[in-house]
Write a protein that holds these residues in place. Structure first.
Motif, PDB file in Angstrom:
ATOM      1  N   GLN A  68      47.948  35.556  41.413  1.00 47.45           N
ATOM      2  CA  GLN A  68      47.161  35.201  42.600  1.00 47.45           C
ATOM      3  C   GLN A  68      47.828  35.656  43.891  1.00 47.45           C
ATOM      4  O   GLN A  68      47.168  35.831  44.917  1.00 47.45           O
ATOM      5  CB  GLN A  68      46.929  33.685  42.637  1.00 47.45           C
ATOM      6  CG  GLN A  68      46.312  33.107  41.368  1.00 47.45           C
ATOM      7  CD  GLN A  68      44.939  33.683  41.044  1.00 47.45           C
ATOM      8  OE1 GLN A  68      44.219  34.108  41.931  1.00 47.45           O
ATOM      9  NE2 GLN A  68      44.588  33.699  39.766  1.00 47.45           N
ATOM     10  N   GLN A 178      44.617  37.231  37.298  1.00 43.83           N
ATOM     11  CA  GLN A 178      43.861  36.491  38.304  1.00 43.83           C
ATOM     12  C   GLN A 178      42.569  35.935  37.715  1.00 43.83           C
ATOM     13  O   GLN A 178      42.224  34.764  37.928  1.00 43.83           O
ATOM     14  CB  GLN A 178      43.551  37.415  39.485  1.00 43.83           C
ATOM     15  CG  GLN A 178      44.750  37.770  40.331  1.00 43.83           C
ATOM     16  CD  GLN A 178      44.438  38.829  41.358  1.00 43.83           C
ATOM     17  OE1 GLN A 178      43.270  39.087  41.673  1.00 43.83           O
ATOM     18  NE2 GLN A 178      45.464  39.473  41.898  1.00 43.83           N
ATOM     19  N   GLN A 181      43.238  33.054  35.576  1.00 44.37           N
ATOM     20  CA  GLN A 181      43.967  31.996  36.271  1.00 44.37           C
ATOM     21  C   GLN A 181      45.319  31.700  35.608  1.00 44.37           C
ATOM     22  O   GLN A 181      45.709  30.550  35.427  1.00 44.37           O
ATOM     23  CB  GLN A 181      43.117  30.720  36.357  1.00 44.37           C
ATOM     24  CG  GLN A 181      41.834  30.918  37.139  1.00 44.37           C
ATOM     25  CD  GLN A 181      41.013  29.644  37.285  1.00 44.37           C
ATOM     26  OE1 GLN A 181      40.975  28.785  36.402  1.00 44.37           O
ATOM     27  NE2 GLN A 181      40.355  29.507  38.424  1.00 44.37           N
TER      28      GLN A 181
END
Length: 243
Positions: A68, A178, A181
């Motif tokens: 992220q 990403q 997650q």
């Protein structure tokens, strides 16, 4: 995801057996898929020279990169949009790991021996390793490979024979991280190149605490990605993978 048979080996707690944080945890065992799975699930990875016994490491601190927080450079995005490379996932694992095993310009030796190649190839066949390939026409010119257990994604090695292509594979991995997650991707040992890509560190204890949670999560659905061939131009915009 297939279930591996239990490993014949039990790995010691890294913190208890290495309180000084030197990193070497134990020596021995084998490189079977079950043993590799057991080791990575407990924060260890093999690293040794060909002809030496198998050494298992858990360094202090641990190098990780958070997908992220990763931001590709403008020059990399320009390169991806300019060049017409194709990027695939899990199409050529053997080619990638063997390319990673070749000596580099800055070193005559490599730690990726034939035993390592066979062990990780068997782990790939069992569904717990991955590769990302960058193609120029019909030739793999760059890529990387690693291990995946649950939400734990462990990078192993990368290679390139063209400018920026290993970074393109790395960026693709960050995008997959990403979308799924992932809290971090394990980069193992700290070095300047990884830090330049945005890597940071966790203490060994922080890493091990986090690891116990992430390996219990669902694994990445690699088939979602491996059924497609992506253009470097579109991967730079994430449009292909997020569709």
């Amino acid at each position: 995801m297939p279930i591996l048979p239990p490993s014949e080996f039990t790995f010691p707690d890294p913190v208890e057996c290495d309180p000084e944080g030197e990193g070497l945890i134990c020596i021995g065992a084998d490189l079977s898929p079950s043993t590799l799975f057991e080791a990575y699930s407990h924060g260890l990875f093999p690293w040794f020279s060909e002809g030496d016994p198998i050494c298992w490491w858990c360094p202090e601190p641990r190098c990780i990169i958070r997908p992220q927080d990763y931001h590709p450079s403008k020059s990399l995005l320009r390169s991806m949009k300019k060049m017409d490379y194709k990027i695939t996932i899990n199409h050529a694992f053997d080619t990638v790991i063997r390319s990673c095993s070749l000596p580099r310009s800055y070193a005559n030796e490599t730690w990726i021996s034939e035993d390592i190649i066979q062990g990780y190839s068997a782990l790939f066949d069992a569904g717990y390793a991955y590769s990302i390939e960058v193609w120029e026409n019909e030739t793999v010119v760059g890529g990387l490979y690693g291990v995946n257990i649950g939400h734990g994604c462990f990078g192993e090695s990368m290679f390139s024979t063209r400018t920026d292509v290993s970074k393109m594979a790395f960026y693709t991995l960050m995008l997959i991280g990403q979308e799924n997650q992932l809290p971090w991707i394990d980069c193992q040992l700290v070095n300047d190149h990884l830090l330049s890509l945005g890597a940071s560190t966790l203490s060994r204890q922080q890493y091990l605490n986090s690891l116990q949670d992430v390996v219990k999560q669902p694994s990445i659905d690699w088939k979602k990605y491996q059924d497609s061939v992506f253009s470097s131009k579109t991967i730079a915009q994430w449009a292909s993978l997020s569709a």
